[in-house]
Design a protein around this motif. Structure first.
Motif, PDB file in Angstrom:
ATOM      1  N   ALA A  30      18.132  47.257  86.516  1.00 32.60           N
ATOM      2  CA  ALA A  30      19.116  46.186  86.310  1.00 32.60           C
ATOM      3  C   ALA A  30      18.479  44.903  85.790  1.00 32.60           C
ATOM      4  O   ALA A  30      19.175  44.021  85.284  1.00 32.60           O
ATOM      5  CB  ALA A  30      19.850  45.902  87.617  1.00 32.60           C
ATOM      6  N   ARG A  40      19.117  47.833  73.860  1.00 33.58           N
ATOM      7  CA  ARG A  40      19.959  47.694  75.034  1.00 33.58           C
ATOM      8  C   ARG A  40      20.447  49.096  75.396  1.00 33.58           C
ATOM      9  O   ARG A  40      21.292  49.659  74.718  1.00 33.58           O
ATOM     10  CB  ARG A  40      21.128  46.774  74.691  1.00 33.58           C
TER      11      ARG A  40
ATOM     12  N   VAL B 132      19.213  34.326  84.712  1.00 33.74           N
ATOM     13  CA  VAL B 132      19.856  35.644  84.662  1.00 33.74           C
ATOM     14  C   VAL B 132      18.897  36.645  85.307  1.00 33.74           C
ATOM     15  O   VAL B 132      17.763  36.796  84.858  1.00 33.74           O
ATOM     16  CB  VAL B 132      20.149  36.062  83.197  1.00 33.74           C
ATOM     17  N   VAL B 133      19.356  37.298  86.381  1.00 29.38           N
ATOM     18  CA  VAL B 133      18.447  38.219  87.082  1.00 29.38           C
ATOM     19  C   VAL B 133      18.863  39.682  86.963  1.00 29.38           C
ATOM     20  O   VAL B 133      18.103  40.573  87.330  1.00 29.38           O
ATOM     21  CB  VAL B 133      18.283  37.852  88.577  1.00 29.38           C
ATOM     22  N   ALA B 134      20.061  39.941  86.494  1.00 25.24           N
ATOM     23  CA  ALA B 134      20.469  41.340  86.298  1.00 25.24           C
ATOM     24  C   ALA B 134      21.444  41.426  85.140  1.00 25.24           C
ATOM     25  O   ALA B 134      22.220  40.507  84.876  1.00 25.24           O
ATOM     26  CB  ALA B 134      21.099  41.897  87.560  1.00 25.24           C
ATOM     27  N   ASP B 135      21.370  42.568  84.480  1.00 23.58           N
ATOM     28  CA  ASP B 135      22.162  42.795  83.286  1.00 23.58           C
ATOM     29  C   ASP B 135      22.774  44.191  83.439  1.00 23.58           C
ATOM     30  O   ASP B 135      22.053  45.144  83.702  1.00 23.58           O
ATOM     31  CB  ASP B 135      21.183  42.742  82.093  1.00 23.58           C
ATOM     32  N   SER B 136      24.093  44.268  83.298  1.00 18.90           N
ATOM     33  CA  SER B 136      24.746  45.550  83.611  1.00 18.90           C
ATOM     34  C   SER B 136      24.488  46.642  82.579  1.00 18.90           C
ATOM     35  O   SER B 136      24.962  47.755  82.747  1.00 18.90           O
ATOM     36  CB  SER B 136      26.239  45.342  83.791  1.00 18.90           C
ATOM     37  N   GLY B 137      23.759  46.334  81.532  1.00 18.82           N
ATOM     38  CA  GLY B 137      23.406  47.397  80.589  1.00 18.82           C
ATOM     39  C   GLY B 137      24.383  47.557  79.454  1.00 18.82           C
ATOM     40  O   GLY B 137      24.048  47.285  78.327  1.00 18.82           O
ATOM     41  N   ARG B 142      30.197  45.088  81.023  1.00 16.71           N
ATOM     42  CA  ARG B 142      29.230  44.107  80.518  1.00 16.71           C
ATOM     43  C   ARG B 142      29.290  42.859  81.387  1.00 16.71           C
ATOM     44  O   ARG B 142      30.249  42.102  81.311  1.00 16.71           O
ATOM     45  CB  ARG B 142      29.548  43.741  79.081  1.00 16.71           C
ATOM     46  N   SER B 143      28.296  42.707  82.209  1.00 13.71           N
ATOM     47  CA  SER B 143      28.248  41.521  83.060  1.00 13.71           C
ATOM     48  C   SER B 143      26.801  41.159  83.367  1.00 13.71           C
ATOM     49  O   SER B 143      25.895  41.961  83.128  1.00 13.71           O
ATOM     50  CB  SER B 143      29.016  41.779  84.363  1.00 13.71           C
ATOM     51  N   ILE B 145      24.235  38.963  86.340  1.00 13.75           N
ATOM     52  CA  ILE B 145      24.168  38.305  87.650  1.00 13.75           C
ATOM     53  C   ILE B 145      23.256  37.092  87.492  1.00 13.75           C
ATOM     54  O   ILE B 145      22.152  37.214  86.954  1.00 13.75           O
ATOM     55  CB  ILE B 145      23.650  39.265  88.741  1.00 13.75           C
ATOM     56  N   SER B 263      21.934  40.220  75.699  1.00  9.33           N
ATOM     57  CA  SER B 263      20.777  40.958  76.231  1.00  9.33           C
ATOM     58  C   SER B 263      19.496  40.128  76.142  1.00  9.33           C
ATOM     59  O   SER B 263      18.459  40.545  76.626  1.00  9.33           O
ATOM     60  CB  SER B 263      20.606  42.261  75.472  1.00  9.33           C
TER      61      SER B 263
END
Lengths: 171, 346
Positions: A30, A40, B132-137, B142-143, B145, B263
């Motif tokens: 994540a 990505r 930004v510590v997390a990326d839903s991919g 698409r979000s 954290i 991203s």
């Protein structure tokens, strides 16, 4: 002779290795990679973890472990709650019921089966998400996710293999 | 021996039965969660927020090495293109200086016109900058954290921007972390307008890198390169924030290329309009500022204070959102493709 408290604790810690390692990998997946040149993509790390342990040591990651992993994945990734746990439970159930098939089989066979399992998992998940949200995932993104999942199995399998050696030593 | 074997097989049978029972219970739990989530109950939302909040410190620790690696790779890449980039920046600087002169002239003119018409001042936001510590991919949602929560002043619905433009808005706010729904998420709907024609539309996320424009009446007038900004309709987003440019028009579908690259985001800024929100204080008086800003004040803004005071020198490349006329708009850098002085004939 009954094992001491510390031996119990050591055994518990070792038994938690598969789930802990899987949770850590899920969190790492994540983390955003902001470096240039990175694509990505979103591999199904949880499917890889559940598959490996179901094939090699089904006693080490039970259904509760798979469910927890799926729940955390849904929360982190923002997907509808319950979808990933369902997919992982189905994967686990299929592999555990076919456990005898995998005994003594070479790596290439387990990798080939993973290809089939991951395909079913990604399609099931896409359908469940589409039913719940009304939005279809991009076929390109699904294909990229599937391909990356299959490609990641050898390195992750090696890592889990090391962890398994630790577990087997303890047994 | 026989007795021991029988005992073991009984234990094994009980174990198998328990496993089957656990499997059935967990599958039912998964279905229950799906139904609860569909009904959008508070319980599921709270659970999600609580877990995200608990995981935020771990994610923050894990994201630091990744950020360091990215920083090193960026440095290497920049070094390789140093000469070329230097030449580009020189050209861009000349162009921006011309724009700056024009912007100052227009700002002074706007100021005078606002005074003449006693225009009500728009509320100015405060910024909360978060990592930004997390990326839903991006396969199913698409979000992001970010490490700002209720304890930092974040609230559900607040708008998130980056130096390039709008990123999204907060949909879940925990104590120390929040989730940002990106413009590319299929659940995202943002009222926007075409900057030149002022035609209104809705920007819809498609789960791809390029969202789509919908509910646009005059599709014929749209062409690739048209700038899109927030319209402010519905008061969810303040007006005039840069969103992107029209990238292609095909079969009645208008695709938009966003200014932000979600991203690649490391930091995001949450716009805080205070308890009154974007609507602002209904008792706010007309514009009272009289003097045009001093040199270098055009880009004061990250963390802009409502009090007029000399601000710090802006970062290179940051200017107030162009041509929006909204003082409340956060200063964001003008994305390179959007600078087209020739087209405007200026």
């Amino acid at each position: 002779m009954r094992p001491s408290f510390w031996q119990h604790l050591d055994l518990l810690a070792r038994r938690l290795i598969p789930v802990t390692l899987s949770l850590l990998l899920l969190l790492l997946a994540a983390v955003p990679l902001t470096a240039p040149g990175f694509l990505r993509a979103d591999p199904m790390i949880s499917v890889l973890c559940v598959y490996y342990w179901a094939v090699h040591r089904p006693d080490m990651m039970g259904y509760v472990g798979g469910f927890t992993l799926g729940l955390l994945e849904d929360i982190l990734m923002g997907t509808p709650m319950g979808v990933s746990p369902l997919v992982l439970l189905v994967v686990q159930w299929v592999i555990v019921t076919q456990y005898r098939f995998f005994v003594g089989k070479p790596f290439m066979v387990t990798w080939w089966v993973l290809g089939l399992v991951a395909l079913v998992a990604v399609l099931t998940k896409a359908m469940a998400v589409a039913l719940l949200t009304g939005h279809l995932a991009s076929p390109i993104a699904l294909a990229a996710s599937y391909a990356l999942t299959v490609l990641l199995y050898p390195p992750l399998g090696w890592l889990f293999g090391r962890a398994q050696v630790l577990l087997d030593k303890a047994a | 021996m026989m007795q021991s074997n029988g005992q073991m097989s009984r234990v094994g049978a009980v174990k198998v039965a328990l496993q089957r029972f656990a499997f059935v219970v967990l599958v039912l739990s998964a279905f229950t969660l799906m139904l609860l989530g569909k009904a959008d109950t508070l319980v599921v939302d709270r659970m999600r927020t609580a877990v995200t909040d608990a995981m935020a410190p771990v994610l923050e620790v894990l994201s630091k090495p990744a950020a360091s690696v990215a920083s090193v790779m960026n440095t290497v890449r920049e070094l390789a293109h140093l000469r070329q980039e230097n030449a580009t920046l020189r050209d861009e600087n000349l162009s921006l200086l011309r724009w700056q002169a024009l912007a100052r002239q227009l700002q002074a003119e706007n100021q005078r016109l606002r005074e003449l018409t006693a225009m009500v001042k728009d509320p100015k936001p405060r910024f909360i900058t978060a990592r930004v510590v997390a990326d839903s991919g991006g396969v199913f949602a698409r979000s992001l954290i970010v490490t700002a929560g209720a304890q930092h002043g974040a609230r559900k619905g607040q708008v998130v921007v980056s130096a390039q433009g709008v990123v999204g808005r907060l949909t879940e706010v925990g104590h120390r972390a929040s989730r940002v729904l990106l413009l590319t998420d299929p659940n995202s709907r943002v009222p926007v307008l075409l900057e030149e024609s002022r035609a209104r539309a809705i920007l819809m996320g498609t789960n791809r890198d390029r969202p789509q424009l919908a509910f646009l009446k005059a599709k014929a007038g749209v062409s690739p390169g048209d700038r899109i900004v927030t319209s402010g309709i519905g008061r969810l987003f303040p007006p005039g924030l840069p969103v992107g440019v029209v990238s292609s028009v095909d079969d009645g579908h208008i695709w938009v290329e966003l200014f932000i690259e979600d991203s690649r985001l490391e930091l995001a800024r949450i716009l805080d309009y205070g308890p009154d929100g974007i609507v602002g204080d209904p008792n706010a008086g007309p514009v009272v500022e009289t003097a045009p800003p001093q040199d270098g004040a055009a880009g004061v803004a990250p963390g802009a204070d409502p009090d007029p005071r000399p601000g710090p020198t802006p970062e290179a490349g940051t200017v107030a959102a162009p041509d929006t006329g909204a003082e409340a708009s956060p200063p964001v850098s003008v994305p390179r493709p959007a600078i087209r002085p020739a087209r405007d004939g200026r």
